[in-house]
Design an enzyme around this catalytic site. Structure first.
Site, PDB file in Angstrom:
ATOM      1  N   LYS A 197      -6.624  -4.720  -3.135  1.00 15.11           N
ATOM      2  CA  LYS A 197      -7.321  -5.484  -2.003  1.00 15.11           C
ATOM      3  C   LYS A 197      -8.361  -4.576  -1.260  1.00 15.11           C
ATOM      4  O   LYS A 197      -8.067  -3.410  -0.959  1.00 15.11           O
ATOM      5  CB  LYS A 197      -6.231  -5.878  -0.823  1.00 15.11           C
ATOM      6  CG  LYS A 197      -5.418  -4.748  -0.228  1.00 15.11           C
ATOM      7  CD  LYS A 197      -4.264  -5.289   0.457  1.00 15.11           C
ATOM      8  CE  LYS A 197      -3.382  -4.407   1.434  1.00 15.11           C
ATOM      9  NZ  LYS A 197      -4.112  -3.600   2.309  1.00 15.11           N
ATOM     10  N   ASP A 252       0.820  -1.230  -0.015  1.00 15.82           N
ATOM     11  CA  ASP A 252       0.034   0.011  -0.030  1.00 15.82           C
ATOM     12  C   ASP A 252       0.866   1.276  -0.071  1.00 15.82           C
ATOM     13  O   ASP A 252       0.513   2.246   0.694  1.00 15.82           O
ATOM     14  CB  ASP A 252      -0.927  -0.017   1.266  1.00 15.82           C
ATOM     15  CG  ASP A 252      -1.908  -1.176   1.210  1.00 15.82           C
ATOM     16  OD1 ASP A 252      -2.031  -1.791   0.121  1.00 15.82           O
ATOM     17  OD2 ASP A 252      -2.652  -1.279   2.138  1.00 15.82           O
ATOM     18  N   CYS A 268      -1.955  -2.422   7.830  1.00 15.12           N
ATOM     19  CA  CYS A 268      -2.098  -3.531   6.773  1.00 15.12           C
ATOM     20  C   CYS A 268      -0.865  -4.274   6.682  1.00 15.12           C
ATOM     21  O   CYS A 268      -1.046  -5.518   6.063  1.00 15.12           O
ATOM     22  CB  CYS A 268      -2.400  -2.569   5.490  1.00 15.12           C
ATOM     23  SG  CYS A 268      -3.888  -2.099   5.286  1.00 15.12           S
TER      24      CYS A 268
HETATM   25  N1  TIU Z   1      -2.384   0.233   4.467  1.00 15.03           N
HETATM   26  C1  TIU Z   1      -3.167   0.470   5.746  1.00 15.03           C
HETATM   27  O1  TIU Z   1      -2.302   0.400   6.451  1.00 15.03           O
HETATM   28  N2  TIU Z   1      -4.121   1.286   5.742  1.00 15.03           N
HETATM   29  C2  TIU Z   1      -4.668   1.753   6.833  1.00 15.03           C
HETATM   30  O2  TIU Z   1      -5.950   2.200   6.879  1.00 15.03           O
HETATM   31  N3  TIU Z   1      -3.791   2.246   7.553  1.00 15.03           N
HETATM   32  C3  TIU Z   1      -3.902   3.122   8.619  1.00 15.03           C
HETATM   33  O3  TIU Z   1      -2.991   3.004   9.430  1.00 15.03           O
HETATM   34  N4  TIU Z   1      -4.916   3.796   8.856  1.00 15.03           N
END
Ligand code: TIU
Length: 221
Positions: free
Chosen positions: A130, A25, A163
């Protein structure tokens, strides 16, 4: 070829023919002001700070010729894969699917869902979209890794406690061994990153291992 990577809580013994890199991500929605992360009230700077280190890791795997998989947290434009319980979180002014400065928040195909240019996927690298925090939830990641013959993962990306950790736990339960590149992952809250690294390596690598990028690449060369 077997390599021994110095790691916490003990060396990570890797079969280089079964190794892959998963970068979680590293997309504009989490790294840039105006995206999903900042709409939740977070400072994006700690996440942007790891871009050069993630790039080093990516380039190392590209030179080694081992599989590289990028993930993006995003939803279909009709939000049919976004549970109401997920959409209702966060600030009412900017929810998943709303139009913000980076396009519709966490929606596939919008500018915010793109991986930052420095880390853009190269031809031949896989990109997994995802809908959840974990990269195995309702995706083809497990099938892809099996097809590639990958059983051990070096993991990087954001955020460490959301994530990245969720994906590592999912991978661990599916029989993959995971090594988290400790300086190629970040959290909006530095204390959460520290705590997560401890949780991962506790109890004899209950979730996985951690090591620095230079150590990982040095051992693999
Ligand atoms: N990619 C991921 O970690 N999504 C989140 O929403 N992370 C947060 O820390 N909010």
């Amino acid at each position: 070829m077997t390599r021994r990577i110095p790691a916490e809580p003990f060396p990570f013994v890797v079969d280089t023919a079964a190794l892959g890199l998963v970068v979680i991500d590293m997309q504009r929605d989490f790294l840039e002001a105006g995206g999903f992360g900042s709409s939740l009230g977070n400072d994006t700077r700690p996440l942007r700070a790891i871009i050069p280190t993630v790039r080093r890791l990516l380039d190392g795997f590209r030179v080694l010729g081992r599989p590289v998989i990028h993930t993006r947290e995003c939803h279909r434009p009709d939000l049919s894969d976004c549970p109401g319980a997920k959409r209702s979180r966060g600030r009412p002014c900017l929810r998943i699917g709303d139009l913000g400065p980076l396009g519709r928040v966490l929606v596939a195909g919008e500018p915010g869902s793109e991986i930052v240019p420095e880390l853009a996927p190269r031809p031949g690298e896989s990109v997994i979209d995802k809908p959840g925090k974990g990269a195995f939830c309702r995706t083809g990641l497990d099938d892809l890794l099996r097809r590639l013959g990958v059983r051990q993962l070096v993991v990087a990306g954001v955020t460490t406690e959301v994530c990245v950790q969720t994906t590592m736990r999912e991978a661990n339960d599916r029989g993959y061994e995971c090594l988290l590149a400790a300086d190629a992952t970040a959290s909006y809250v530095p204390g959460f990153k520290t705590a997560t690294l401890s949780m991962i390596t506790a109890q004899g690598a209950i979730v996985g291992w951690t090591a620095l990028t230079g150590t990982i690449l040095g051992a693999l060369q």
